[in-house]
Design an enzyme around this catalytic site. Structure first.
Site, PDB file in Angstrom:
ATOM      1  N   HIS A  81       5.539  -1.122   3.859  1.00 31.80           N
ATOM      2  CA  HIS A  81       4.737  -2.337   4.045  1.00 31.80           C
ATOM      3  C   HIS A  81       5.408  -3.549   3.419  1.00 31.80           C
ATOM      4  CE1 HIS A  81       3.355  -2.191  -0.138  1.00 31.80           C
ATOM      5  NE2 HIS A  81       2.890  -0.964   0.039  1.00 31.80           N
TER       6      HIS A  81
ATOM      7  N   CYS B  21       4.320   3.680  -2.208  1.00 27.99           N
ATOM      8  CA  CYS B  21       4.807   3.221  -0.901  1.00 27.99           C
ATOM      9  C   CYS B  21       6.225   2.662  -1.005  1.00 27.99           C
ATOM     10  CB  CYS B  21       3.874   2.139  -0.353  1.00 27.99           C
ATOM     11  SG  CYS B  21       2.198   2.733  -0.023  1.00 27.99           S
TER      12      CYS B  21
END
Length: 167
Positions: free
Chosen positions: A125, A142
């Protein structure tokens, strides 16, 4: 209103709508198909490949505790191993995101045997929508890139693409 003026307005409306659909006027990706993503955690690099050819390289940010594979929810680690991109999320809490298929069956079983949850919701992301860009390793596990880079990656990578995450 003349026919010519009406035609110009229709064309301008179409161009504006197309810009909204493809992210700020950028054109859809037309390069070689991305068949593999490789993440090298120690080097903080992510490579998008078409076959064996590296198409793009990105500097990345990882979980706040990046050494070692993710095992449990809240450990701040980024997973290691082979996964697939599961979906695209245009309404992410971060600027766009691509889902990663962590955890697999073995990881769920290992966490359960330890009396813990394996965690999940692992993505590639951009930066947080409600805060400015962050430096260093800061995610909950992430893989983060700049907003401009995730816009490019989002266009290039399709669900089903294999992602290999190395230590």
């Amino acid at each position: 209103m003349t026919a010519i003026l009406r035609a110009i307005l229709v064309v301008l409306s179409f161009v504006t709508l197309t810009g909204c659909l493809f992210g700020g006027g950028d054109r859809p990706y037309t390069g070689p198909a991305i068949t593999l993503i490789e993440v090298h955690k120690a080097d903080r690099k992510m490579y998008l490949l078409s076959g064996s050819e590296v198409v793009k390289t990105y500097d990345i940010q990882l979980g706040g505790n990046p050494i070692g594979p993710k095992q449990f929810e809240g450990d701040g680690k980024t997973p290691e191993g082979a996964y697939v991109i599961t979906h695209r999320n245009p309404r992410s809490a971060y600027h766009l995101s691509l889902g990663i298929s962590y955890p697999n069956t073995a990881q769920v079983a290992a966490a359960k045997a330890a009396g813990k949850k394996p965690g999940g919701d692992i993505f590639i992301h951009g930066q947080p929508n409600r805060r400015g860009a962050r430096g260093g390793d800061w995610t909950a596990g992430c893989i983060a890139v700049s907003n401009r880079e995730i816009e490019e990656i989002y266009r290039m990578v399709n669900p089903g693409t294999v992602i290999r995450i190395f230590p």
